[in-house]
Every structure is written in structure tokens, then in C-alpha cells.
Design an enzyme around this catalytic site. Structure first.
Site, PDB file in Angstrom:
ATOM      1  N   PRO A   1      39.283  62.010 122.944  1.00 14.01           N
ATOM      2  CA  PRO A   1      38.763  61.442 124.191  1.00 14.01           C
ATOM      3  C   PRO A   1      38.756  62.395 125.399  1.00 14.01           C
ATOM      4  O   PRO A   1      39.459  62.169 126.387  1.00 14.01           O
ATOM      5  CB  PRO A   1      39.681  60.248 124.425  1.00 14.01           C
ATOM      6  CG  PRO A   1      40.986  60.691 123.845  1.00 14.01           C
ATOM      7  CD  PRO A   1      40.625  61.525 122.635  1.00 14.01           C
ATOM      8  N   CYS A   2      37.920  63.410 125.350  1.00  6.33           N
ATOM      9  CA  CYS A   2      37.818  64.323 126.489  1.00  6.33           C
ATOM     10  C   CYS A   2      37.246  63.614 127.722  1.00  6.33           C
ATOM     11  O   CYS A   2      37.424  64.092 128.843  1.00  6.33           O
ATOM     12  CB  CYS A   2      37.000  65.555 126.129  1.00  6.33           C
ATOM     13  SG  CYS A   2      35.338  65.197 125.569  1.00  6.33           S
TER      14      CYS A   2
END
Length: 161
Positions: free
Chosen positions: A119-120
Site C-alpha cells: 500500500p504505497c
């Protein structure tokens, strides 16, 4: 050998790629080839988990992943994978923990091959900006993902150091 599956989500088509055992890539777009897609258990599981992610609150991915990158990138992506659903961290906070620079964290985020699962989109600038996002429609996709997770991108009330 890479296998691919295209799914349709609320944010548009997503292509999931696998080496047969784990997910190696997940990005926005369509499969260019018109050849039939081979379904593999890992691709089916990734598809199922993505649909669950878009339906549920507080979803945690458990599908096996195998991203390709440098040791540094793998270290950053591993850290990102542990940011809980709905929470955010800043590039600077992560840089302090991993003993590097915020710019290096941003560069690793921009090369993330398995969007959403790693989850950047949960990484924000410390000055209140959203930073960047390399998938889908760029920053608009990041905003949609953050809103979906009810993350407050204008303050860091949900941010854990």
C-alpha cells in the site's frame, strides 16, 4: 513463466500477474493480448481478495507476493505492507525508521510493482501534500484509495509513528 488475469474494479481494470506461486505485479490497465487468460489458484485468490478489499473495511491482504526489486526496495515494500488499512505514514517517518531519506522512500514507492497489496498509497508528504502515485490516474487514484479506506489525507490523526 508469467500468467496474468484482468479484473474490473471500481477504479477500472487491473492486471494481476503471477509466477504461478505468488503475485509478481498488480497494476492498473488492461491485458493487451487477446489470448485466453489462464486461471491459477493464486490469481483467483488475488482477484477474490481485491474484490473483498473494495467491499470491506479493514481488509488485510494475505495472498503470497514476490515483488522484484533491489534489497532496499524490498525492505521499503515490506515496511509498507505493514501499514494498517486506513492509516497513513509520511515519507519522512518511514525514512527515519529505515535510516534513509524521504526521497529514497518516494523512489521505492514509485517502483512498487504490486499496487494496493503493497500500500504505497498510504504514504504521504509531511508537509500535508499527498506526494505522488504511479498507478491508474495518478494522484486521483491515490485519493480514491485513501477515501475508500477512510484515511484522513489532510491531517495525520490516524498516522502512527
Amino acid at each position: 513463466m508469467n500468467h496474468a488475469l484482468e479484473i474490473i474494479t471500481i477504479l477500472g481494470p487491473i492486471v494481476i500477474k503471477s509466477d504461478g506461486y505468488a503475485i509478481t505485479s498488480l497494476n492498473f490497465g488492461q491485458i493487451r493480448s487477446k489470448t485466453p487468460q489462464k486461471t491459477l489458484p493464486v490469481l483467483n485468490e488475488a482477484s477474490k481478495q481485491l474484490y473483498s478489499y473494495f467491499k470491506n473495511i479493514s481488509f488485510k491482504f494475505t495472498v503470497p507476493i514476490n515483488p522484484s526489486g533491489t534489497d532496499f526496495q524490498l525492505n521499503v515494500w515490506n515496511y509498507l505492507s505493514n501499514i494498517p488499512y486506513g492509516e497513513t505514514k509520511t515519507y519522512g517517518a518511514i525514512a527515519n525508521i529505515l535510516n534513509t531519506s524521504p526521497r529514497a522512500i518516494g523512489a521505492a514507492c514509485s517502483r512498487n510493482p504490486i499496487l494496493i497489496v503493497i500500500p504505497c498509497h498510504r504514504v504521504l508528504g509531511s508537509n500535508g501534500n499527498l506526494g505522488g502515485f504511479s498507478g491508474g490516474s495518478g494522484i486521483n487514484t491515490k485519493i480514491c484509495l485513501l477515501k475508500h479506506e477512510n484515511a484522513n489525507q489532510n491531517s495525520y490523526l490516524k498516522q502512527k509513528s
